[in-house]
Design a protein around this motif. Structure first.
Motif, mmCIF file in Angstrom:
data_model
loop_
_atom_site.group_PDB
_atom_site.id
_atom_site.type_symbol
_atom_site.label_atom_id
_atom_site.label_comp_id
_atom_site.label_asym_id
_atom_site.label_seq_id
_atom_site.Cartn_x
_atom_site.Cartn_y
_atom_site.Cartn_z
ATOM 1 N N SER A 4 0.857 -1.179 0.000
ATOM 2 C CA SER A 4 0.000 0.000 0.000
ATOM 3 C C SER A 4 0.892 1.228 0.000
ATOM 4 N N ASP A 163 -3.674 -3.267 -7.870
ATOM 5 C CA ASP A 163 -2.491 -3.127 -7.026
ATOM 6 C C ASP A 163 -2.413 -1.759 -6.363
ATOM 7 N N PRO A 166 -4.509 -2.182 -2.378
ATOM 8 C CA PRO A 166 -4.655 -3.563 -1.883
ATOM 9 C C PRO A 166 -5.349 -3.661 -0.538
ATOM 10 N N GLU A 170 -8.819 -5.648 0.186
ATOM 11 C CA GLU A 170 -8.916 -6.691 1.206
ATOM 12 C C GLU A 170 -10.081 -6.425 2.156
ATOM 13 N N ARG A 190 -4.532 -11.498 -6.269
ATOM 14 C CA ARG A 190 -3.661 -10.321 -6.395
ATOM 15 C C ARG A 190 -2.486 -10.633 -7.315
#
Length: 489
Positions: A4, A163, A166, A170, A190
């Motif tokens: 991240s 990407d 992320p 999640e 992913r």
């Protein structure tokens, strides 16, 4: 590993996320496929409403996670979570209405001899693969319209997370899957390789994608190599999107002598950067090492095109600006820019002046006579939207007739942002706006992408689906012997 990244600082935050291996993709798709049969017979409308409620109940955590990865701010992100919840609720209404199955009954006749024929739509027999977008971390991502519409149709879903966000992906995945009757109905993978594996997996029956033209072409090429090519519903470039870090520069024609007025023009009067939701966005915004009135593709501008009040931080007018925070760290930002040219120059430099550009840029094209516009508009590629700003409909008739062939949505004196999640919405368009102009990624009709029709000829009544039985147990609208019959209220 996928990290991240905070767009405001350019630094990674939190723990990284592992890439999904091929074996893991296979297991996730397999679990989703196994959950499918029970889902098709479940009360999907109630389940979708439960998902909507779960998203709203977790809005505080969701928007904060997304802001840390996109810098889009509380107001925008709260609204986007609400929009995502609204999409799930809309499809609950679609299911309760029942019209999406398009049930048709033609009873047998003796003269002329015709068999009993009945037809309706069923869910695609497999898993829906969804590729999330970068610029909408909720509305076109894990919690987006592709997921909502595919689940509504009766398909389990596996999402390839973007990407660029992320942690948001999640969290969204966890919120949604735990609101579903079987968590395996929504899978998450992913990484680039995982996306490739998903697109070619034999249990994936169709793929939905929102992103760039090169990205869409890459997925389309993968699907074309399958032994069983499947439908690919890609929402790709659109030259008419006037939003920060949007794909392709919007081209706007303006009568000579009138000031260009648009969201981009307003933005250019104040040198305020737009935060990009992905570190790849500003790098593709411009790669030119020298000043240029054209901030995309890294080429010099054609003669006659001039910058109009280019908002400027130190540096060339064409290059991305990397502001620093209080500790001197870099971040992802670009400055909105508006450019002006005349109609002849614009026409001479097509298609270059409307090629894909991920950044807040707009080209204002000045013209003298509305009659000069249609021949130039004919040369434009397909787009998601086309807008006409005018006071006299008669004056705009010629341009309107051309744009009808070029865009999936026509707008009069408005802006194409904030695509309404409604029954009548169409968010698609001729190539390269989308890969299937007959379909939409937003609105009630989006469910049609994940459905396939089946006809029943002289089929025993006891084996017919309830929607096609003469007594119509679900009470849905149907066309019977050519007559549209309303469903029960």
């Amino acid at each position: 590993m996928i990290h991240s990244i905070d767009p405001r600082t350019g630094e990674s935050v939190g723990d990284p996320f592992p890439l999904t291996s091929d074996d893991e993709v296979d297991a996730i798709v397999g679990a989703a496929l196994a959950a499918g049969p029970a889902w098709r017979s479940a009360d999907r409308a109630a389940a979708l409403e439960a998902v909507a409620a779960a998203l709203e109940a977790n809005v505080e955590e969701l928007w904060r996670a997304a802001d840390a990865e996109t810098a889009l701010g509380e107001t925008r992100l709260r609204g986007e979570v609400g929009r995502a919840a609204g999409q799930f609720r809309l499809f609950a209404q679609v299911l309760r209405d029942g019209g999406h199955v398009e049930a048709v009954i033609d009873h047998a006749t003796a003269q002329p001899p015709v068999p009993d024929l009945r037809r309706m739509n069923h869910p695609l027999p497999g898993v829906a693969g969804v590729f999330a977008a970068s610029n909408f971390p909720f509305a076109f991502s894990v919690a987006g319209g592709d997921t909502a519409s595919a689940l509504a149709a009766g398909c389990p879903v596996v999402v390839k997370a973007h990407d660029g966000h992320p942690a948001t992906s999640e969290l969204s995945w966890q919120v949604i899957r735990h609101a579903l009757p079987d968590p395996d109905l929504l899978g998450l993978v992913r990484g680039l390789d995982a996306g490739k594996r998903l697109a070619v997996h034999p249990s994936v029956a169709a793929v939905g994608f929102t992103g760039s033209i090169p990205g869409g072409k890459a997925i389309q090429a993968l699907i074309a190599e399958r032994p069983d090519p499947i439908p690919f519903y890609g929402e790709l470039g659109a030259a008419s999107t006037p939003s920060s870090c949007c794909p392709r520069p919007p081209a706007r024609a303006s009568p000579r002598g009138s000031p260009p007025r648009s969201p981009s023009a307003s933005a250019s009067s104040a040198p305020t950067p737009g935060w990009c939701s992905s570190p790849t966005t500003p790098s593709s915004w411009c790669r030119s090492p020298r000043p240029s009135p054209r901030p995309w593709a890294g080429r010099c501008s054609p003669s006659g095109c001039r910058a109009a009040t280019c908002a400027g931080w130190p540096g060339s007018a064409s290059s991305p600006h990397w502001p620093k925070d209080s500790r001197g760290r870099g971040a992802f930002a670009v400055t909105p820019q508006v450019f002006v040219t005349d109609l002849a120059t614009f026409a001479a430099d097509l298609p270059d002046l409307v090629e894909e550009c991920f950044g807040p840029a707009a080209v204002v094209v000045v013209y003298d006579d509305p009659a000069d516009l249609p021949p130039v508009l004919e040369r434009l590629d397909g787009s998601l939207t086309a807008t006409i700003h005018a006071t006299d409909p008669a004056e705009a008739r010629g341009s309107a007739e051309v744009l009808l062939k070029k865009a999936g949505r026509l707008i009069w004196n408005g802006w194409p942002t904030g695509v309404a999640v409604r029954w009548a919405m169409h968010h698609g368009g001729p190539w390269p706006a989308s890969t299937a102009a007959a379909h939409t990624s937003v609105g009630a009709a989006a469910i049609r992408r994940w459905l396939v029709p089946t006809a029943y000829q002289d089929w025993p009544a006891e084996l017919l689906p309830p929607e096609l039985r003469d007594d119509n147990p679900p009470g849905i609208p149907r066309r019977v012997d050519g007559v549209l019959v309303a469903g029960r209220a």
